[in-house]
Design a protein around this motif. Structure first.
Motif, PDB file in Angstrom:
ATOM      1  N   THR A  42       0.882  -1.138   0.002  1.00  0.00           N
ATOM      2  CA  THR A  42       0.071  -0.047   0.081  1.00  0.00           C
ATOM      3  C   THR A  42       0.908   1.299  -0.065  1.00  0.00           C
ATOM      4  N   ILE A  43       1.974   1.221   0.983  1.00  0.00           N
ATOM      5  CA  ILE A  43       2.996   2.442   0.858  1.00  0.00           C
ATOM      6  C   ILE A  43       3.620   2.433  -0.458  1.00  0.00           C
ATOM      7  N   PHE A  44       4.087   1.482  -1.296  1.00  0.00           N
ATOM      8  CA  PHE A  44       4.511   1.445  -2.679  1.00  0.00           C
ATOM      9  C   PHE A  44       3.493   2.204  -3.534  1.00  0.00           C
ATOM     10  N   ARG A  45       2.299   1.557  -3.247  1.00  0.00           N
ATOM     11  CA  ARG A  45       0.975   2.009  -4.398  1.00  0.00           C
ATOM     12  C   ARG A  45       0.945   3.540  -4.128  1.00  0.00           C
ATOM     13  N   LYS A  46       0.697   3.991  -2.850  1.00  0.00           N
ATOM     14  CA  LYS A  46       0.457   5.396  -2.533  1.00  0.00           C
ATOM     15  C   LYS A  46       1.576   6.266  -2.954  1.00  0.00           C
ATOM     16  N   SER A 294      -2.537   1.429 -15.607  1.00  0.00           N
ATOM     17  CA  SER A 294      -3.041   1.038 -14.299  1.00  0.00           C
ATOM     18  C   SER A 294      -1.954   0.913 -13.099  1.00  0.00           C
ATOM     19  N   LEU A 295      -2.343   1.105 -12.042  1.00  0.00           N
ATOM     20  CA  LEU A 295      -1.444   0.936 -10.822  1.00  0.00           C
ATOM     21  C   LEU A 295      -0.986  -0.548 -10.656  1.00  0.00           C
ATOM     22  N   GLU A 296      -1.982  -1.506 -10.824  1.00  0.00           N
ATOM     23  CA  GLU A 296      -1.489  -2.722 -10.852  1.00  0.00           C
ATOM     24  C   GLU A 296      -0.423  -3.170 -11.848  1.00  0.00           C
ATOM     25  N   ARG A 297      -0.710  -2.978 -13.003  1.00  0.00           N
ATOM     26  CA  ARG A 297       0.305  -3.232 -14.107  1.00  0.00           C
ATOM     27  C   ARG A 297       1.702  -2.608 -13.737  1.00  0.00           C
ATOM     28  N   ILE A 298       1.795  -1.286 -13.682  1.00  0.00           N
ATOM     29  CA  ILE A 298       2.825  -0.363 -13.458  1.00  0.00           C
ATOM     30  C   ILE A 298       3.549  -1.088 -12.481  1.00  0.00           C
ATOM     31  N   ILE A 299       3.153  -1.338 -11.268  1.00  0.00           N
ATOM     32  CA  ILE A 299       3.607  -1.973  -9.998  1.00  0.00           C
ATOM     33  C   ILE A 299       4.231  -3.495 -10.495  1.00  0.00           C
ATOM     34  N   PHE A 312      15.109   4.484  -3.437  1.00  0.00           N
ATOM     35  CA  PHE A 312      14.576   4.797  -2.115  1.00  0.00           C
ATOM     36  C   PHE A 312      13.211   5.547  -2.138  1.00  0.00           C
ATOM     37  N   TRP A 313      12.690   6.138  -2.922  1.00  0.00           N
ATOM     38  CA  TRP A 313      11.509   7.203  -2.893  1.00  0.00           C
ATOM     39  C   TRP A 313      10.314   6.040  -3.216  1.00  0.00           C
ATOM     40  N   LEU A 314      10.530   5.022  -3.325  1.00  0.00           N
ATOM     41  CA  LEU A 314       9.322   3.999  -3.478  1.00  0.00           C
ATOM     42  C   LEU A 314       9.205   3.030  -2.586  1.00  0.00           C
ATOM     43  N   ALA A 315      10.431   2.639  -1.986  1.00  0.00           N
ATOM     44  CA  ALA A 315      10.722   1.621  -0.916  1.00  0.00           C
ATOM     45  C   ALA A 315       9.637   1.886   0.108  1.00  0.00           C
ATOM     46  N   PRO A 316       9.058   0.849   0.409  1.00  0.00           N
ATOM     47  CA  PRO A 316       7.863   0.827   1.760  1.00  0.00           C
ATOM     48  C   PRO A 316       8.796   1.116   2.969  1.00  0.00           C
ATOM     49  N   ASN A 317       9.857   0.326   3.216  1.00  0.00           N
ATOM     50  CA  ASN A 317      10.810   0.726   4.440  1.00  0.00           C
ATOM     51  C   ASN A 317      11.937   1.259   3.912  1.00  0.00           C
ATOM     52  N   GLN A 318      12.436   2.573   4.177  1.00  0.00           N
ATOM     53  CA  GLN A 318      13.308   3.182   3.483  1.00  0.00           C
ATOM     54  C   GLN A 318      14.433   2.994   4.339  1.00  0.00           C
ATOM     55  N   VAL A 319      14.562   2.881   5.716  1.00  0.00           N
ATOM     56  CA  VAL A 319      15.638   2.531   6.608  1.00  0.00           C
ATOM     57  C   VAL A 319      15.085   1.979   7.783  1.00  0.00           C
ATOM     58  N   VAL A 320      16.122   0.864   7.958  1.00  0.00           N
ATOM     59  CA  VAL A 320      15.740   0.120   9.339  1.00  0.00           C
ATOM     60  C   VAL A 320      16.985   0.442  10.294  1.00  0.00           C
ATOM     61  N   ARG A 345      10.576   7.171   5.951  1.00  0.00           N
ATOM     62  CA  ARG A 345       9.732   5.751   6.675  1.00  0.00           C
ATOM     63  C   ARG A 345      10.919   4.728   7.286  1.00  0.00           C
ATOM     64  N   VAL A 346      11.014   4.839   8.534  1.00  0.00           N
ATOM     65  CA  VAL A 346      12.102   4.254   9.431  1.00  0.00           C
ATOM     66  C   VAL A 346      11.221   3.323  10.507  1.00  0.00           C
ATOM     67  N   PHE A 347      12.087   2.350  10.880  1.00  0.00           N
ATOM     68  CA  PHE A 347      11.583   1.738  11.974  1.00  0.00           C
ATOM     69  C   PHE A 347      12.754   0.836  12.719  1.00  0.00           C
ATOM     70  N   VAL A 348      12.663   0.449  13.784  1.00  0.00           N
ATOM     71  CA  VAL A 348      13.733  -0.092  14.694  1.00  0.00           C
ATOM     72  C   VAL A 348      13.305  -1.572  14.738  1.00  0.00           C
ATOM     73  N   ASP A 349      14.438  -2.307  14.475  1.00  0.00           N
ATOM     74  CA  ASP A 349      14.311  -3.923  14.420  1.00  0.00           C
ATOM     75  C   ASP A 349      14.676  -4.229  15.739  1.00  0.00           C
ATOM     76  N   SER A 350      13.853  -4.308  16.891  1.00  0.00           N
ATOM     77  CA  SER A 350      14.394  -4.764  18.107  1.00  0.00           C
ATOM     78  C   SER A 350      14.080  -6.161  18.603  1.00  0.00           C
ATOM     79  N   ARG A 351      13.989  -6.904  17.490  1.00  0.00           N
ATOM     80  CA  ARG A 351      13.993  -8.612  17.633  1.00  0.00           C
ATOM     81  C   ARG A 351      15.199  -9.106  18.463  1.00  0.00           C
TER      82      ARG A 351
END
Length: 418
Positions: A42-46, A294-299, A312-320, A345-351
């Protein structure tokens, strides 16, 4: 990449890549050809929607939203009911014995938006754009991942203009399509003029006069713009001829994406008009266009073209952010909050996993940047950066490291192959 080494099928199949990267899924319970978009997809699409919306806003388009269904009489008037035939879903019956259809096209709805008020020649052109979801009953044997589905979203727009504005508006749309292709890294493409099959004239609506005017307009534009084209008979839309754009991906395969159509017929069927210079009623010309198709075909094409290595600008998670142990999670959250200020778009991998596994997982998920944090980084207020596919690229003071990442956020003109 060494082209002598054969690629494994799952490295180029968007269905397998999309499932692995958790972009989208299909469910038998939902139905064949009806994709479900997961958070990453959804992030990719948006991101693609925002990219094109920004271009359209700067080009004078106004965004609209229309329903997913419409009364059957709307599509009888437009011709979609008779000309689409088996491609339409069956009508939806209501308790009042009315019939509605899942919309096969957005254009009838946009005609009604135009028709909702009076216009003067001074108001034109009017450019209505929509990411409108449409429905076609593709046969089960024709369905294929995102490239052939029963529910897809067109990056649709309809331009209502005067006859004198037609050529200039058509040229503006061509330039917009070419700009989108450049931004997505598609440098190889061909252009095709799709005309009627004159032996199957019943497949089309409208007068011979209208068709000739529309065909002559397209032929004149491509001649003036010196665009090399080929002719393709029998592939016109039922309401008008079109200019189709066929791109070539990194694997040498051809895909039809953008399309532009000239239409004199729907304005007649919907009785659209504007007031001319002498206050007379004049018929507008309608241009249909969709740079993505269409978004589906271009994706699907972008996924296979890049093997899932999105820019980078399309990556759903840009930084971990990867703390090497729980001791550095507080420091990781400090870095997280600083990066969030840059709209990244960043998150912490705290596993509770070894750092090497976290790095492998981040590489497998094709996340552009990894920030490694341990004792040395916390003590010196630094961050260690890794780039997907490149490995360690350096250790930086916090501000300089974040700035290096932020510099990528506006690079939408980079090729989609990393």
């Amino acid at each position: 990449m060494d082209k002598s080494v054969p690629l494994k099928e799952d490295t180029i199949d968007h269905r397998k890549i999309g499932k692995k990267l958790k972009f989208f899924i299909f469910s038998d319970r939902v139905g064949s050809g009806l994709p479900l978009w997961l958070p990453r997809g959804t992030i990719f699409r948006k991101s693609l929607e925002e990219f094109l919306t920004d271009i359209q806003r700067k080009s004078g388009y106004e965004m609209v939203v229309t329903p997913h269904i419409g009364h059957k009489k709307l599509y009888v008037r437009s011709g979609h009911w008779s000309k689409y035939g088996k491609d339409n879903f069956k009508p939806i019956q209501t308790p009042r014995e009315e019939e509605f259809l899942l919309k096969p096209m957005n254009c009838p709805h946009h005609c009604e938006i135009y028709r909702s008020q009076e216009w003067s020649y001074r108001d034109l052109p009017k450019r209505f754009a929509e990411f409108g979801t449409v429905y076609r009953y593709e046969q089960s044997g024709e369905l294929h991942g995102l490239t052939r589905v029963r529910c897809f979203t067109q990056d649709d727009a309809h331009i209502f203009c005067t006859y004198d504005q037609l050529l200039e508006e058509f040229k503006r749309v061509i330039n917009l399509v070419f700009y989108v292709f450049r931004c997505l890294g598609f440098s190889e493409y061909t252009v095709r003029i799709s005309l009627r099959d004159t032996k199957k004239i019943d497949n089309y609506i409208g007068s011979e006069k209208n068709w000739k005017k529309a065909e002559e307009a397209i032929l004149r534009v491509v001649k003036e713009e010196k665009i090399k084209t080929s002719l393709n008979y029998g592939e016109a839309a039922f309401y008008g001829p079109k200019l189709d754009f066929i791109i070539k991906d990194s694997l040498g395969r051809s895909w039809q994406l953008g399309t532009i159509q000239v239409d004199y017929n729907l304005p007649e069927r919907f009785d659209l008009y504007y007031k001319g210079k002498n206050n007379e009623k004049c018929r507008p010309v309608m241009i249909h266009r969709a740079p993505f198709g269409s978004l589906e075909r271009i994706i699907a094409i972008i996924i296979e073209h890049s093997r899932g290595n999105l820019p980078f600008w399309l990556a759903p998670n840009q930084v971990v952010i990867l703390p090497i142990s729980d001791k550095y999670i507080i420091y990781a959250k400090k870095i997280l909050n600083l990066i969030l200020n840059y709209d990244i778009r960043v998150f912490v991998d705290s596993r509770n996993e070894k750092i090497n596994k976290k790095i492998r997982d981040s590489e497998d998920n094709k996340i552009p940047y990894m920030i490694i944090l341990g004792e040395k980084e916390e003590k010196n207020e630094m961050i260690s950066l890794r780039r997907h596919g490149l490995g360690h690229i350096g250790t930086f003071p916090i501000s300089k490291g974040i700035e290096a990442i932020f510099n990528e956020t506006n690079l939408k003109t980079k090729t989609i192959i990393n």
